[in-house]
Design a protein around this motif. Structure first.
Motif, short mmCIF file in Angstrom:
data_model
loop_
_atom_site.label_atom_id
_atom_site.label_comp_id
_atom_site.label_asym_id
_atom_site.label_seq_id
_atom_site.Cartn_x
_atom_site.Cartn_y
_atom_site.Cartn_z
N GLN A 133 58.51 60.99 -12.91
CA GLN A 133 59.43 61.95 -12.31
C GLN A 133 58.79 62.55 -11.06
O GLN A 133 58.31 63.69 -11.08
CB GLN A 133 59.78 63.07 -13.32
CG GLN A 133 60.54 62.60 -14.54
CD GLN A 133 61.94 62.10 -14.18
OE1 GLN A 133 62.58 62.59 -13.26
NE2 GLN A 133 62.41 61.11 -14.93
N PRO A 134 58.75 61.80 -9.96
CA PRO A 134 58.08 62.31 -8.75
C PRO A 134 58.77 63.53 -8.17
O PRO A 134 59.99 63.63 -8.20
CB PRO A 134 58.13 61.13 -7.79
CG PRO A 134 59.28 60.29 -8.26
CD PRO A 134 59.33 60.46 -9.74
N LYS A 135 57.96 64.46 -7.66
CA LYS A 135 58.50 65.66 -7.02
C LYS A 135 58.25 65.67 -5.52
O LYS A 135 58.67 66.59 -4.82
CB LYS A 135 57.91 66.91 -7.66
CG LYS A 135 56.38 67.01 -7.60
CD LYS A 135 55.90 68.23 -8.37
CE LYS A 135 54.40 68.33 -8.39
NZ LYS A 135 53.92 69.50 -9.19
N GLY A 136 57.57 64.67 -5.03
CA GLY A 136 57.30 64.53 -3.61
C GLY A 136 56.66 63.19 -3.35
O GLY A 136 56.24 62.49 -4.28
N ILE A 137 56.60 62.81 -2.08
CA ILE A 137 56.03 61.52 -1.67
C ILE A 137 54.90 61.77 -0.68
O ILE A 137 55.05 62.55 0.27
CB ILE A 137 57.10 60.64 -1.01
CG1 ILE A 137 58.28 60.40 -1.96
CG2 ILE A 137 56.50 59.30 -0.55
CD1 ILE A 137 59.49 59.82 -1.28
N ILE A 138 53.78 61.11 -0.92
CA ILE A 138 52.63 61.21 -0.01
C ILE A 138 52.38 59.85 0.61
O ILE A 138 52.16 58.85 -0.10
CB ILE A 138 51.37 61.69 -0.76
CG1 ILE A 138 51.55 63.14 -1.21
CG2 ILE A 138 50.13 61.53 0.11
CD1 ILE A 138 50.40 63.67 -2.04
N HIS A 139 52.44 59.81 1.96
CA HIS A 139 52.07 58.60 2.69
C HIS A 139 50.62 58.75 3.11
O HIS A 139 50.29 59.61 3.93
CB HIS A 139 52.97 58.41 3.92
CG HIS A 139 52.63 57.17 4.70
ND1 HIS A 139 52.90 57.05 6.04
CD2 HIS A 139 52.03 56.00 4.32
CE1 HIS A 139 52.49 55.87 6.45
NE2 HIS A 139 51.96 55.22 5.44
N PHE A 140 49.74 57.92 2.54
CA PHE A 140 48.31 58.07 2.78
C PHE A 140 47.78 57.01 3.74
O PHE A 140 48.09 55.82 3.61
CB PHE A 140 47.53 57.97 1.47
CG PHE A 140 46.04 58.08 1.68
CD1 PHE A 140 45.46 59.32 1.91
CD2 PHE A 140 45.24 56.95 1.70
CE1 PHE A 140 44.10 59.43 2.15
CE2 PHE A 140 43.87 57.05 1.93
CZ PHE A 140 43.30 58.29 2.17
N LEU A 141 46.96 57.46 4.70
CA LEU A 141 46.25 56.58 5.62
C LEU A 141 44.78 57.00 5.64
O LEU A 141 44.47 58.17 5.87
CB LEU A 141 46.84 56.68 7.03
CG LEU A 141 48.28 56.19 7.18
CD1 LEU A 141 48.83 56.58 8.55
CD2 LEU A 141 48.36 54.68 6.98
N GLY A 142 43.88 56.05 5.41
CA GLY A 142 42.47 56.37 5.28
C GLY A 142 41.67 56.20 6.55
O GLY A 142 42.21 56.04 7.65
N GLY A 143 40.36 56.23 6.39
CA GLY A 143 39.45 56.12 7.51
C GLY A 143 39.29 54.70 7.99
O GLY A 143 39.66 53.73 7.31
N ALA A 144 38.70 54.55 9.16
CA ALA A 144 38.69 53.27 9.87
C ALA A 144 38.09 52.13 9.07
O ALA A 144 38.63 51.03 9.05
CB ALA A 144 37.94 53.43 11.19
#
Length: 254
Positions: free
Chosen positions: A17-28
């Motif tokens: 039951q997601p309450k939000g969405i996180i778009h993750f981008l990491g380090g180089a």
């Protein structure tokens, strides 16, 4: 064990039951397998109800192109996963170079973000970031630099960054963080939307395995004691980071 799945080239972790969405981008240099290199932080956020779409990327000099590809991959996963039907808030979460990519996404494209969380922002020129570039640039025929360059990146942010609620996180022992340069630029748009935290840790604090296996020898040696101390310090720093991220995402609940 977390149930990661691959969707359109992204590593995706979906709570029931997601309450939000996180778009993750990491380090180089750790962004090619974010479900592994950032597993502790991302899985902890998923356990709190946030759907994770982590987009891997290979670093090159064209950061604008990387940002565009990352956005396209995210949008495809957003559609294919069915998350678009839920009308959930979307947050950008970046570490190091991932911060720059989210800033470019939020400046160059029409995206709807409820906020951006930028950890250990870094915007050094290529000669300080990529091995051999400085040596190559000493040759007359070479003049290698990121696109956009650090200076051009700040120009883009000054003119095009779409005001969004933003959390800037800097670690006390981070010698390559450039958050202090970024903060006043973002505050030009809407200072009330910019939050800043300085936490215990270093540039690699968010980079973590889910399990840190330190197996002491048959007798507990000084080396074992040192290993346990590092383990405790590591988890104390990243646990604090997780708490502050969750507090910013949902200050009423935390």
């Amino acid at each position: 064990m977390a149930n990661w799945e691959e969707i359109a080239g992204n590593s995706v972790l979906l709570p029931s039951q997601p309450k939000g969405i996180i778009h993750f981008l990491g380090g180089a240099f750790v962004a090619t397998a974010p479900q592994v290199t950032y597993s502790w932080l991302l899985e902890s956020l998923a356990e709190e109800g946030y759907a994770i779409i982590a987009t891997p990327f290979l670093n090159d000099l064209n950061h604008s192109a990387i940002a565009q590809r990352a956005l396209n991959r995210f949008e495809t996963a957003y559609q294919r996963s069915g998350l678009f039907r839920r009308y959930l808030p979307i947050y950008g979460l970046g570490h190091s170079m991932g911060c720059k990519l989210h800033l470019l996404i939020n400046s160059l494209y029409e995206v709807q973000r409820s906020g951006n969380l930028l950890i250990s922002y870094n915007n050094y020129p290529a000669r300080k970031s990529v091995p051999l570039v400085e040596q190559l640039n000493n040759l007359v025929e070479f003049d290698l630099e990121f696109t956009p360059s650090p200076e051009r990146t700040y120009e883009i942010l000054r003119s095009d960054y779409k005001p969004a609620r933003t959390l800037l996180v800097q670690f006390q022992n981070d010698t390559i963080d450039q958050t202090e340069q970024l903060k006043p630029i973002l505050e030009q748009h809407s200072p009330s939307l910019i939050s800043y935290l300085q936490l215990s840790g270093n540039h690699l604090t968010p980079v973590n395995p889910k399990e840190w296996n330190w197996n002491p020898g048959s007798s507990f040696s000084p080396l074992d004691a040192l290993g346990q101390w590092f383990k405790q310090q590591f988890y104390r720093d990243i646990e604090q980071l997780k708490k502050e991220v969750l507090r910013w995402l949902d200050p009423i609940v935390v």
